[in-house]
Design a protein around this motif. Structure first.
Motif, mmCIF file in Angstrom:
data_model
loop_
_atom_site.group_PDB
_atom_site.id
_atom_site.type_symbol
_atom_site.label_atom_id
_atom_site.label_comp_id
_atom_site.label_asym_id
_atom_site.label_seq_id
_atom_site.Cartn_x
_atom_site.Cartn_y
_atom_site.Cartn_z
ATOM 1 N N ALA A 261 13.450 -95.402 0.162
ATOM 2 C CA ALA A 261 12.071 -94.827 0.062
ATOM 3 C C ALA A 261 11.162 -94.846 -1.038
ATOM 4 O O ALA A 261 11.595 -95.442 -2.010
ATOM 5 C CB ALA A 261 12.474 -93.128 -0.208
ATOM 6 N N GLY A 262 9.960 -94.870 -0.733
ATOM 7 C CA GLY A 262 8.940 -95.419 -1.531
ATOM 8 C C GLY A 262 7.532 -94.756 -1.281
ATOM 9 O O GLY A 262 7.444 -93.753 -1.012
ATOM 10 N N HIS A 263 6.422 -95.361 -1.505
ATOM 11 C CA HIS A 263 5.307 -94.714 -1.282
ATOM 12 C C HIS A 263 5.067 -93.518 -2.012
ATOM 13 O O HIS A 263 5.055 -93.323 -3.254
ATOM 14 C CB HIS A 263 5.112 -94.722 0.127
ATOM 15 C CG HIS A 263 3.675 -94.302 0.521
ATOM 16 N ND1 HIS A 263 2.319 -94.654 0.006
ATOM 17 C CD2 HIS A 263 3.369 -93.281 1.260
ATOM 18 C CE1 HIS A 263 1.402 -93.926 0.450
ATOM 19 N NE2 HIS A 263 2.089 -92.922 1.353
ATOM 20 N N CYS A 264 5.038 -92.184 -1.389
ATOM 21 C CA CYS A 264 4.656 -91.053 -2.031
ATOM 22 C C CYS A 264 5.986 -90.572 -2.428
ATOM 23 O O CYS A 264 5.996 -89.310 -2.649
ATOM 24 C CB CYS A 264 3.840 -90.284 -1.005
ATOM 25 S SG CYS A 264 4.590 -90.325 0.649
ATOM 26 N N THR A 265 7.079 -91.080 -2.531
ATOM 27 C CA THR A 265 8.500 -90.151 -2.774
ATOM 28 C C THR A 265 8.240 -89.836 -4.207
ATOM 29 O O THR A 265 8.913 -88.949 -4.555
ATOM 30 C CB THR A 265 9.523 -91.420 -2.453
ATOM 31 O OG1 THR A 265 9.642 -91.870 -1.110
ATOM 32 C CG2 THR A 265 10.826 -90.753 -2.731
ATOM 33 N N GLY A 266 7.993 -90.809 -5.203
ATOM 34 C CA GLY A 266 7.862 -90.603 -6.495
ATOM 35 C C GLY A 266 9.192 -90.854 -7.353
ATOM 36 O O GLY A 266 10.138 -90.999 -6.738
ATOM 37 N N PHE A 267 8.790 -91.069 -8.748
ATOM 38 C CA PHE A 267 9.957 -91.547 -9.340
ATOM 39 C C PHE A 267 11.099 -90.726 -9.351
ATOM 40 O O PHE A 267 12.277 -90.807 -9.395
ATOM 41 C CB PHE A 267 9.048 -92.082 -10.829
ATOM 42 C CG PHE A 267 10.295 -92.496 -11.619
ATOM 43 C CD1 PHE A 267 10.909 -93.946 -11.588
ATOM 44 C CD2 PHE A 267 10.533 -92.012 -12.848
ATOM 45 C CE1 PHE A 267 11.745 -94.459 -12.429
ATOM 46 C CE2 PHE A 267 11.724 -92.351 -13.794
ATOM 47 C CZ PHE A 267 12.198 -93.721 -13.468
ATOM 48 N N GLU A 268 10.771 -89.352 -9.716
ATOM 49 C CA GLU A 268 11.767 -88.438 -10.058
ATOM 50 C C GLU A 268 12.587 -88.212 -8.790
ATOM 51 O O GLU A 268 13.995 -88.350 -8.820
ATOM 52 C CB GLU A 268 11.245 -87.117 -10.327
ATOM 53 C CG GLU A 268 10.542 -86.884 -11.847
ATOM 54 C CD GLU A 268 9.038 -87.340 -11.782
ATOM 55 O OE1 GLU A 268 8.585 -88.039 -10.878
ATOM 56 O OE2 GLU A 268 8.479 -87.202 -13.078
ATOM 57 N N ALA A 269 12.121 -88.296 -7.520
ATOM 58 C CA ALA A 269 12.604 -88.228 -6.530
ATOM 59 C C ALA A 269 13.630 -89.421 -6.240
ATOM 60 O O ALA A 269 14.785 -89.542 -5.785
ATOM 61 C CB ALA A 269 11.819 -87.875 -5.084
ATOM 62 N N GLN A 270 13.084 -90.744 -6.468
ATOM 63 C CA GLN A 270 13.876 -91.884 -6.379
ATOM 64 C C GLN A 270 14.840 -91.755 -7.364
ATOM 65 O O GLN A 270 16.166 -92.550 -6.987
ATOM 66 C CB GLN A 270 12.927 -92.934 -6.497
ATOM 67 C CG GLN A 270 11.788 -93.472 -5.548
ATOM 68 C CD GLN A 270 11.098 -94.451 -5.844
ATOM 69 O OE1 GLN A 270 10.750 -94.944 -6.923
ATOM 70 N NE2 GLN A 270 10.598 -95.402 -4.731
ATOM 71 N N VAL A 271 14.976 -91.272 -8.469
ATOM 72 C CA VAL A 271 16.080 -91.143 -9.431
ATOM 73 C C VAL A 271 17.230 -90.304 -8.767
ATOM 74 O O VAL A 271 18.399 -90.628 -8.849
ATOM 75 C CB VAL A 271 15.503 -90.790 -10.788
ATOM 76 C CG1 VAL A 271 16.673 -90.414 -11.604
ATOM 77 C CG2 VAL A 271 14.608 -91.935 -11.563
ATOM 78 N N GLU A 272 16.791 -89.074 -8.301
ATOM 79 C CA GLU A 272 17.673 -88.267 -7.885
ATOM 80 C C GLU A 272 18.288 -89.021 -6.668
ATOM 81 O O GLU A 272 19.608 -88.844 -6.367
ATOM 82 C CB GLU A 272 16.911 -86.973 -7.300
ATOM 83 C CG GLU A 272 17.716 -85.892 -6.879
ATOM 84 C CD GLU A 272 18.512 -85.106 -7.958
ATOM 85 O OE1 GLU A 272 18.273 -85.269 -9.047
ATOM 86 O OE2 GLU A 272 19.565 -84.604 -7.599
ATOM 87 N N LEU A 273 17.763 -89.572 -5.670
ATOM 88 C CA LEU A 273 18.125 -90.112 -4.530
ATOM 89 C C LEU A 273 19.379 -91.291 -4.890
ATOM 90 O O LEU A 273 20.289 -91.421 -4.317
ATOM 91 C CB LEU A 273 17.222 -90.633 -3.556
ATOM 92 C CG LEU A 273 16.330 -89.541 -2.912
ATOM 93 C CD1 LEU A 273 15.183 -90.391 -2.240
ATOM 94 C CD2 LEU A 273 16.889 -89.004 -1.675
ATOM 95 N N TYR A 274 18.816 -91.899 -5.904
ATOM 96 C CA TYR A 274 19.770 -93.116 -6.574
ATOM 97 C C TYR A 274 21.026 -92.440 -7.032
ATOM 98 O O TYR A 274 21.983 -92.917 -6.935
ATOM 99 C CB TYR A 274 19.071 -93.817 -7.523
ATOM 100 C CG TYR A 274 20.042 -94.916 -8.132
ATOM 101 C CD1 TYR A 274 20.220 -96.087 -7.271
ATOM 102 C CD2 TYR A 274 20.463 -94.661 -9.420
ATOM 103 C CE1 TYR A 274 21.347 -96.887 -7.806
ATOM 104 C CE2 TYR A 274 21.314 -95.750 -9.954
ATOM 105 C CZ TYR A 274 21.888 -96.829 -9.285
ATOM 106 O OH TYR A 274 22.541 -97.733 -9.608
#
Ligand SMILES: [Fe+2]
Ligand SMILES: [Fe+2]
Length: 296
Positions: A264-277
């Motif tokens: 996931a990228g583009h408009c996902t956002g850093f916070e959401a990427q961290v949570e998904l990770y």
């Protein structure tokens, strides 16, 4: 809804995205474009999903990846936003075919605007309006229904909004019958593949319908519980209001589907990427321009 068949394989090439990797030669831009190559019993179809917002960068990236746009058999537009549709007419002329199917929701050409920081249309821009798409070799397939591209490859159609914690993720308006109304981004659609022995693969633009709603719709459409992977933008970018709780609920809900990977990228956002990770560990990776996913 009819049950879809199965593909033997799928290859997803990220032609354009916001980010590029260390030492990457590709051109980044705010937007998304994927080339999805689907194969079933020797039949191959190349589907362009969105065109991002800068056709020069898209064409340059495709060139660097040794991809000739003449291979493209059809286009799917995930929603109206300019960072997914700008330059479509130019790209169609570059593809150079007649009657190339362009699949989208019937509301895609509506007025769609923000008022913060100021009044601005963010939907399909003038040069990519209906007449120009048709004049550039595209034939519009506008429908709210799921549309089968080949057995095992289908668009979601308008997505049922089933969860209580997801919304468009951005404050947008439209004008209907002379009245200003909130725009709920009902035109948001995704591409769904069902791959033999692997499960469901979801290719999404911004997920304005909510990525959990989209995933539920994909399960319903394919009548397949196994989610293999999800790739695209999830629109959970904190800067435009996705509450922390929504990010957590999204990650937990996606966990129930037990995907083998999420990019996931583009408009996902850093916070959401961290949570998904934190939720999926090495089954998660941020999306980037040039990323290639091959299944199986
Ligand atoms: Fe977007
Ligand atoms: Fe969007």
């Amino acid at each position: 809804m009819p049950k879809t068949g199965e593909l033997n394989g799928i290859k997803i090439t990220t032609l354009a995205e916001d980010s590029v990797l260390y030492e990457s030669p590709y051109l980044g831009q705010h937007g998304i474009s994927f080339l999805v190559t689907a194969e079933r019993d020797g039949t191959i179809r190349n589907v362009l999903v969105d065109v991002a917002q800068n056709p020069s960068a898209l064409l340059e990236n495709a060139n660097m990846m040794d991809i000739s746009l003449s291979c493209i058999d059809m286009v799917v537009l995930t929603h109206c936003h300019y960072d997914h549709t700008q330059g479509l007419a130019k790209v169609l002329r570059e593809i150079g075919k007649n009657d190339l199917p362009v699949i989208a929701h019937p509301d895609i050409f509506r007025l769609n605007f923000i008022t913060d920081p100021y009044l601005r249309h963010v939907g399909v821009m003038g040069e990519d309006k209906k007449a120009n798409i048709e004049g550039s070799g595209g034939t519009l397939y506008l429908t709210k229904d799921p549309l089968e591209i080949m057995p095992g490859l289908i668009t979601t159609g308008q997505v049922e909004r089933a969860t209580d914690f997801e919304e468009a993720g951005i404050s947008l308006s439209t004008i209907e019958n002379n009245q200003v109304k909130p725009d709920l981004m009902l035109d948001d659609i995704s591409l769904v593949a069902n791959v033999k022995g692997k499960g469901v693969v979801i290719v999404t633009g911004c997920s304005h319908a909510g990525i959990v709603n989209i995933t539920k719709q994909a399960v319903k459409l394919t009548k397949t519980e196994k989610i293999h992977g999800i790739i695209g933008g999830f629109h959970l970018i904190e800067a435009i209001g996705a509450a922390e709780i929504r990010i957590k609920k999204t990650a937990q809900a996606l966990k129930q589907f037990d995907p083998d990977w999420i990019y996931a990228g583009h408009c996902t956002g850093f916070e959401a990427q961290v949570e998904l990770y934190n939720t999926f560990n090495d089954r998660f990776s941020p999306l980037h321009t040039g990323m290639i996913v091959e299944v199986p």
